[in-house]
Design a protein around this motif. Sequence first.
Motif, PDB file in Angstrom:
ATOM      1  N   MET A   1       0.973  -1.216   0.082  1.00  0.00           N
ATOM      2  CA  MET A   1       0.052   0.194   0.192  1.00  0.00           C
ATOM      3  C   MET A   1       0.890   1.337  -0.004  1.00  0.00           C
ATOM      4  O   MET A   1       2.053   1.080   0.594  1.00  0.00           O
ATOM      5  N   THR A   2       0.128   2.883  -0.641  1.00  0.00           N
ATOM      6  CA  THR A   2       1.285   3.913  -0.866  1.00  0.00           C
ATOM      7  C   THR A   2       0.339   4.811  -0.098  1.00  0.00           C
ATOM      8  O   THR A   2      -1.041   5.080  -0.081  1.00  0.00           O
ATOM      9  N   ILE A   3       1.362   5.363   0.736  1.00  0.00           N
ATOM     10  CA  ILE A   3       0.573   6.428   1.452  1.00  0.00           C
ATOM     11  C   ILE A   3       1.228   7.229   0.672  1.00  0.00           C
ATOM     12  O   ILE A   3       2.230   7.976   0.622  1.00  0.00           O
ATOM     13  N   LEU A   4      -0.274   9.036   0.307  1.00  0.00           N
ATOM     14  CA  LEU A   4       0.521  10.028  -0.160  1.00  0.00           C
ATOM     15  C   LEU A   4       0.416  11.017   1.068  1.00  0.00           C
ATOM     16  O   LEU A   4      -0.913  10.689   1.618  1.00  0.00           O
ATOM     17  N   VAL A   5       1.663  11.583   1.369  1.00  0.00           N
ATOM     18  CA  VAL A   5       1.168  12.753   2.001  1.00  0.00           C
ATOM     19  C   VAL A   5       1.869  14.039   1.251  1.00  0.00           C
ATOM     20  O   VAL A   5       3.074  15.068   1.275  1.00  0.00           O
ATOM     21  N   ASP A   6       1.138  15.559   1.255  1.00  0.00           N
ATOM     22  CA  ASP A   6       1.512  16.844   1.691  1.00  0.00           C
ATOM     23  C   ASP A   6       2.887  16.782   1.675  1.00  0.00           C
ATOM     24  O   ASP A   6       3.155  16.798   3.067  1.00  0.00           O
ATOM     25  N   ILE A   7       3.463  17.647   1.712  1.00  0.00           N
ATOM     26  CA  ILE A   7       4.608  17.940   2.236  1.00  0.00           C
ATOM     27  C   ILE A   7       4.799  18.487   3.226  1.00  0.00           C
ATOM     28  O   ILE A   7       5.269  18.856   3.911  1.00  0.00           O
ATOM     29  N   ALA A  21       7.393   3.280   6.980  1.00  0.00           N
ATOM     30  CA  ALA A  21       8.340   3.044   5.654  1.00  0.00           C
ATOM     31  C   ALA A  21       9.142   1.666   6.487  1.00  0.00           C
ATOM     32  O   ALA A  21       9.343   0.942   5.540  1.00  0.00           O
ATOM     33  N   GLU A  22       9.257   1.806   7.452  1.00  0.00           N
ATOM     34  CA  GLU A  22       9.539   0.579   8.726  1.00  0.00           C
ATOM     35  C   GLU A  22       8.809  -0.100   8.310  1.00  0.00           C
ATOM     36  O   GLU A  22       9.377  -1.342   8.027  1.00  0.00           O
ATOM     37  N   ALA A  26       5.110   2.332   1.127  1.00  0.00           N
ATOM     38  CA  ALA A  26       5.670   3.029   0.834  1.00  0.00           C
ATOM     39  C   ALA A  26       4.977   4.679   0.938  1.00  0.00           C
ATOM     40  O   ALA A  26       4.069   4.834   1.072  1.00  0.00           O
ATOM     41  N   VAL A  27       6.180   5.534   1.240  1.00  0.00           N
ATOM     42  CA  VAL A  27       5.009   6.694   1.483  1.00  0.00           C
ATOM     43  C   VAL A  27       5.508   7.530   0.389  1.00  0.00           C
ATOM     44  O   VAL A  27       6.543   8.252  -0.209  1.00  0.00           O
TER      45      VAL A  27
END
Length: 76
Positions: A1-7, A21-22, A26-27
């Motif tokens: 699964m991928t996590i999307l995060v704004d800066i 991530a550990e 995937a981020v």
Amino acid sequence: MTILVDITEAQKRFLEIIHAAEQGEAVIITKNAHPVVHIVAAPPFKHRPTFGSARGLMTIAEDFDAPLDDFRAYQP
């Protein structure tokens, strides 16, 4: 699964992102809705052997390269 995060959100949740991530997530950090950074866990570090670390642990017999009796019939 991928996590999307704004800066800007990533700055606030940095430790949480590293922990994810550990755990194998995937981020992707985005800026203005465009991906700029992809964070994944690093592969495990493989220790490289130290040159000469086995010195003195093995010995080679004096007759190591002497002809073998089993092969005498094949030798000239």
